[in-house]
Motif scaffolding. Structure first.
Motif, PDB file in Angstrom:
ATOM      1  N   SER A 151       0.843  -1.207   0.000  1.00  0.00           N
ATOM      2  CA  SER A 151       0.000   0.000   0.000  1.00  0.00           C
ATOM      3  C   SER A 151       0.876   1.255   0.000  1.00  0.00           C
ATOM      4  CB  SER A 151      -0.953  -0.003   1.198  1.00  0.00           C
ATOM      5  OG  SER A 151      -0.226   0.163   2.395  1.00  0.00           O
ATOM      6  N   ILE A 152       2.044   1.180   0.632  1.00  0.00           N
ATOM      7  CA  ILE A 152       2.943   2.344   0.666  1.00  0.00           C
ATOM      8  C   ILE A 152       3.757   2.409  -0.632  1.00  0.00           C
ATOM      9  CG2 ILE A 152       4.905   3.394   1.869  1.00  0.00           C
ATOM     10  CD1 ILE A 152       3.803   2.035   4.437  1.00  0.00           C
ATOM     11  N   LYS A 153       4.251   1.211  -1.030  1.00  0.00           N
ATOM     12  CA  LYS A 153       5.094   1.131  -2.229  1.00  0.00           C
ATOM     13  C   LYS A 153       4.353   1.634  -3.478  1.00  0.00           C
ATOM     14  CE  LYS A 153       6.616  -3.115  -3.762  1.00  0.00           C
ATOM     15  NZ  LYS A 153       7.338  -4.375  -3.587  1.00  0.00           N
ATOM     16  N   TYR A 154       3.085   1.285  -3.576  1.00  0.00           N
ATOM     17  CA  TYR A 154       2.340   1.654  -4.786  1.00  0.00           C
ATOM     18  C   TYR A 154       1.485   2.905  -4.590  1.00  0.00           C
ATOM     19  CZ  TYR A 154       4.222  -2.756  -6.233  1.00  0.00           C
ATOM     20  OH  TYR A 154       5.109  -3.761  -6.532  1.00  0.00           O
ATOM     21  N   SER A 155       1.897   3.743  -3.621  1.00  0.00           N
ATOM     22  CA  SER A 155       1.226   5.025  -3.417  1.00  0.00           C
ATOM     23  C   SER A 155       2.137   6.143  -3.865  1.00  0.00           C
ATOM     24  CB  SER A 155       0.928   5.239  -1.931  1.00  0.00           C
ATOM     25  OG  SER A 155      -0.216   4.538  -1.570  1.00  0.00           O
ATOM     26  N   ASN A 156       1.533   7.248  -4.241  1.00  0.00           N
ATOM     27  CA  ASN A 156       2.343   8.418  -4.571  1.00  0.00           C
ATOM     28  C   ASN A 156       2.593   9.206  -3.298  1.00  0.00           C
ATOM     29  OD1 ASN A 156       2.249   7.831  -7.360  1.00  0.00           O
ATOM     30  ND2 ASN A 156       0.115   8.534  -7.340  1.00  0.00           N
ATOM     31  N   THR A 157       3.552  10.140  -3.368  1.00  0.00           N
ATOM     32  CA  THR A 157       3.797  10.952  -2.170  1.00  0.00           C
ATOM     33  C   THR A 157       2.517  11.710  -1.809  1.00  0.00           C
ATOM     34  OG1 THR A 157       4.808  12.459  -3.724  1.00  0.00           O
ATOM     35  CG2 THR A 157       6.312  11.367  -2.213  1.00  0.00           C
ATOM     36  N   HIS A 158       2.371  11.980  -0.532  1.00  0.00           N
ATOM     37  CA  HIS A 158       1.193  12.644   0.042  1.00  0.00           C
ATOM     38  C   HIS A 158      -0.070  11.789  -0.038  1.00  0.00           C
ATOM     39  CE1 HIS A 158       3.741  16.089   0.276  1.00  0.00           C
ATOM     40  NE2 HIS A 158       3.869  16.172  -1.046  1.00  0.00           N
ATOM     41  N   GLY A 159       0.104  10.485  -0.224  1.00  0.00           N
ATOM     42  CA  GLY A 159      -1.068   9.601  -0.252  1.00  0.00           C
ATOM     43  C   GLY A 159      -1.574   9.317   1.158  1.00  0.00           C
ATOM     44  N   LYS A 160      -2.552   8.422   1.207  1.00  0.00           N
ATOM     45  CA  LYS A 160      -3.123   8.071   2.509  1.00  0.00           C
ATOM     46  C   LYS A 160      -3.387   6.571   2.537  1.00  0.00           C
ATOM     47  CE  LYS A 160      -7.273   9.436   5.012  1.00  0.00           C
ATOM     48  NZ  LYS A 160      -8.340  10.429   5.021  1.00  0.00           N
ATOM     49  N   VAL A 161      -3.012   5.932   3.633  1.00  0.00           N
ATOM     50  CA  VAL A 161      -3.265   4.491   3.786  1.00  0.00           C
ATOM     51  C   VAL A 161      -4.079   4.297   5.070  1.00  0.00           C
ATOM     52  CG1 VAL A 161      -2.191   2.249   4.231  1.00  0.00           C
ATOM     53  CG2 VAL A 161      -1.187   3.788   2.534  1.00  0.00           C
ATOM     54  N   VAL A 162      -5.222   3.636   4.935  1.00  0.00           N
ATOM     55  CA  VAL A 162      -6.059   3.402   6.116  1.00  0.00           C
ATOM     56  C   VAL A 162      -6.156   1.896   6.357  1.00  0.00           C
ATOM     57  CG1 VAL A 162      -8.304   3.798   7.197  1.00  0.00           C
ATOM     58  CG2 VAL A 162      -7.392   5.473   5.594  1.00  0.00           C
ATOM     59  N   ILE A 163      -5.730   1.488   7.529  1.00  0.00           N
ATOM     60  CA  ILE A 163      -5.737   0.064   7.871  1.00  0.00           C
ATOM     61  C   ILE A 163      -6.756  -0.150   8.976  1.00  0.00           C
ATOM     62  CG2 ILE A 163      -4.286  -1.822   8.760  1.00  0.00           C
ATOM     63  CD1 ILE A 163      -1.954   0.202   7.660  1.00  0.00           C
ATOM     64  N   SER A 164      -7.604  -1.150   8.811  1.00  0.00           N
ATOM     65  CA  SER A 164      -8.595  -1.366   9.871  1.00  0.00           C
ATOM     66  C   SER A 164      -8.691  -2.840  10.231  1.00  0.00           C
ATOM     67  CB  SER A 164      -9.958  -0.833   9.429  1.00  0.00           C
ATOM     68  OG  SER A 164     -10.511  -1.723   8.510  1.00  0.00           O
ATOM     69  N   ILE A 165      -9.174  -3.084  11.433  1.00  0.00           N
ATOM     70  CA  ILE A 165      -9.394  -4.460  11.888  1.00  0.00           C
ATOM     71  C   ILE A 165     -10.719  -4.495  12.638  1.00  0.00           C
ATOM     72  CG2 ILE A 165      -8.019  -4.137  14.024  1.00  0.00           C
ATOM     73  CD1 ILE A 165      -7.091  -7.125  13.595  1.00  0.00           C
ATOM     74  N   GLY A 166     -11.473  -5.569  12.445  1.00  0.00           N
ATOM     75  CA  GLY A 166     -12.762  -5.686  13.126  1.00  0.00           C
ATOM     76  C   GLY A 166     -13.206  -7.137  13.109  1.00  0.00           C
ATOM     77  N   GLN A 167     -14.413  -7.348  13.625  1.00  0.00           N
ATOM     78  CA  GLN A 167     -14.929  -8.723  13.671  1.00  0.00           C
ATOM     79  C   GLN A 167     -16.244  -8.794  12.908  1.00  0.00           C
ATOM     80  OE1 GLN A 167     -15.498 -10.202  17.653  1.00  0.00           O
ATOM     81  NE2 GLN A 167     -15.953 -12.277  16.968  1.00  0.00           N
ATOM     82  N   ASN A 168     -16.450  -9.863  12.166  1.00  0.00           N
ATOM     83  CA  ASN A 168     -17.757 -10.101  11.533  1.00  0.00           C
ATOM     84  C   ASN A 168     -18.060 -11.602  11.583  1.00  0.00           C
ATOM     85  OD1 ASN A 168     -16.289 -11.302   9.491  1.00  0.00           O
ATOM     86  ND2 ASN A 168     -16.436  -9.562   8.099  1.00  0.00           N
ATOM     87  N   ASP A 169     -19.085 -12.034  10.830  1.00  0.00           N
ATOM     88  CA  ASP A 169     -19.506 -13.442  10.909  1.00  0.00           C
ATOM     89  C   ASP A 169     -18.408 -14.418  10.503  1.00  0.00           C
ATOM     90  OD1 ASP A 169     -21.873 -12.501  11.691  1.00  0.00           O
ATOM     91  OD2 ASP A 169     -22.900 -12.780   9.754  1.00  0.00           O
ATOM     92  N   SER A 170     -17.481 -13.966   9.622  1.00  0.00           N
ATOM     93  CA  SER A 170     -16.432 -14.879   9.162  1.00  0.00           C
ATOM     94  C   SER A 170     -15.267 -14.952  10.127  1.00  0.00           C
ATOM     95  CB  SER A 170     -15.881 -14.435   7.811  1.00  0.00           C
ATOM     96  OG  SER A 170     -16.880 -14.005   6.977  1.00  0.00           O
ATOM     97  N   GLY A 171     -15.203 -14.057  11.079  1.00  0.00           N
ATOM     98  CA  GLY A 171     -14.072 -14.032  12.023  1.00  0.00           C
ATOM     99  C   GLY A 171     -13.499 -12.637  12.117  1.00  0.00           C
ATOM    100  N   ILE A 172     -12.185 -12.548  11.959  1.00  0.00           N
ATOM    101  CA  ILE A 172     -11.535 -11.234  12.024  1.00  0.00           C
ATOM    102  C   ILE A 172     -11.315 -10.739  10.593  1.00  0.00           C
ATOM    103  CG2 ILE A 172      -9.475  -9.987  12.789  1.00  0.00           C
ATOM    104  CD1 ILE A 172     -10.916 -11.084  15.179  1.00  0.00           C
ATOM    105  N   GLU A 173     -11.701  -9.478  10.354  1.00  0.00           N
ATOM    106  CA  GLU A 173     -11.478  -8.919   9.010  1.00  0.00           C
ATOM    107  C   GLU A 173     -10.496  -7.752   9.084  1.00  0.00           C
ATOM    108  OE1 GLU A 173     -14.627  -8.662   5.982  1.00  0.00           O
ATOM    109  OE2 GLU A 173     -14.061  -6.546   5.793  1.00  0.00           O
ATOM    110  N   ILE A 174      -9.529  -7.783   8.185  1.00  0.00           N
ATOM    111  CA  ILE A 174      -8.526  -6.716   8.123  1.00  0.00           C
ATOM    112  C   ILE A 174      -8.649  -6.060   6.754  1.00  0.00           C
ATOM    113  CG2 ILE A 174      -6.018  -6.255   8.067  1.00  0.00           C
ATOM    114  CD1 ILE A 174      -7.015  -9.424   9.598  1.00  0.00           C
ATOM    115  N   SER A 175      -8.562  -4.746   6.692  1.00  0.00           N
ATOM    116  CA  SER A 175      -8.538  -4.117   5.375  1.00  0.00           C
ATOM    117  C   SER A 175      -7.419  -3.091   5.307  1.00  0.00           C
ATOM    118  CB  SER A 175      -9.887  -3.466   5.048  1.00  0.00           C
ATOM    119  OG  SER A 175     -10.068  -2.332   5.834  1.00  0.00           O
TER     120      SER A 175
END
Ligand code: ADP
Length: 246
Positions: A151-175
């Motif tokens: 996500s950092i490597k393929y971003s341009n300068t001044h980009g933004k990366v948002v990482i999240s973690i949570g729980q749903n019916d399938s288990g733990i979801e990361i994005s």
């Protein structure tokens, strides 16, 4: 020898060849990594001026050598992980792991890189702790590292990366969502293939192996999880779900 015995014998031979091949890759990759790490630390001593003053021209060249050594170390690490994933599935070391903490540690490793590119790195985590998941910690660390690194490597300068973690019916979801170079519709079906790199990625970051996502997918699937992504002109989001118990 009847046909069945013949097939069994051939099968056994193939298995042995595969084991030898796997060991050769493993030994060479580890030796390569050891020598590269030694070179890296010598270069670092020069760059830190432990061995005396250097001119800015020398510093520039040494920096280039340092960075390419680091990239080679990453590549050998990928070879080692891939080999481990493909051939040694049974040696996975499953344990109960706090994935929020693991993800936070991984993100921390990349603050330097994101700062250099002036990329905003945001981590969204739930206010109440998530249950632990039964996973191989080091393998899942590789999954998180690959996604955050890309996500950092393929971003341009001044980009933004948002990482999240949570729980749903399938288990733990990361994005992992970025505002980077995007993946075209034609490329999307190939993205998890071994050695596949898109043209715009090659232009942006010339040294890459195309092994990261292939390995990542294998690891996730070995955990009975799922990995997928969405990409449009605004950027790309990778998603991973991992069951709490597998
Ligand atoms: P590498 O980064 O070493 O090339 P990967 O297997 O990690 O290999 O990724 C494969 C390819 O998928 C990359 O070369 C790039 O073309 C594409 N890709 C992966 N992540 C992203 C992303 N976040 N944004 C755009 N393209 C990506």
């Amino acid at each position: 020898m009847d046909d069945l015995q013949k097939i069994k014998a051939e099968n056994e031979e193939l298995k042995n060849i595969n084991l030898v091949r796997s060991d050769i890759i493993s030994i060479s990759a580890h030796q390569l990594r050891t020598s590269l790490s030694a070179s890296k630390w010598i270069l670092k001593m020069f760059l830190d001026k432990d061995l005396g003053q250097i001119t800015s021209e020398q510093e520039n060249l040494l920096n280039k050598a340092y960075e390419s050594t680091e990239r080679m170390i990453t590549l050998t690490n990928e070879m080692i992980t891939l080999n481990h994933t493909e051939d040694k599935i049974l040696s996975f070391n499953f344990q109960n792991v706090d994935l929020t903490e693991l993800l936070e540690q991984t993100i921390f490793e990349f603050y330097g890189e994101s700062h250099k590119k002036e990329i905003e790195l945001i981590f969204l985590k739930p206010s109440t702790p998530l249950p632990r998941a039964f996973v191989d910690k080091e393998m899942i660390r590789v999954v998180f590292q690959n996604l955050v690194e890309n996500s950092i490597k393929y971003s341009n300068t001044h980009g933004k990366v948002v990482i999240s973690i949570g729980q749903n019916d399938s288990g733990i979801e990361i994005s992992v969502r970025d505002t980077g170079i995007s993946i075209s519709k034609e490329d999307q079906i190939h993205i998890f293939e071994k050695f596949y790199r898109t043209e715009n990625a090659k232009q942006k970051d010339t040294i890459g192996s195309g092994l990261g996502l292939y390995t990542t997918k294998k690891i996730v699937e070995n955990h009975k999880g799922k990995i997928w992504f969405e990409s449009n002109e605004k950027g790309t989001t990778f998603f991973v779900t991992l069951p709490l118990n597998n």
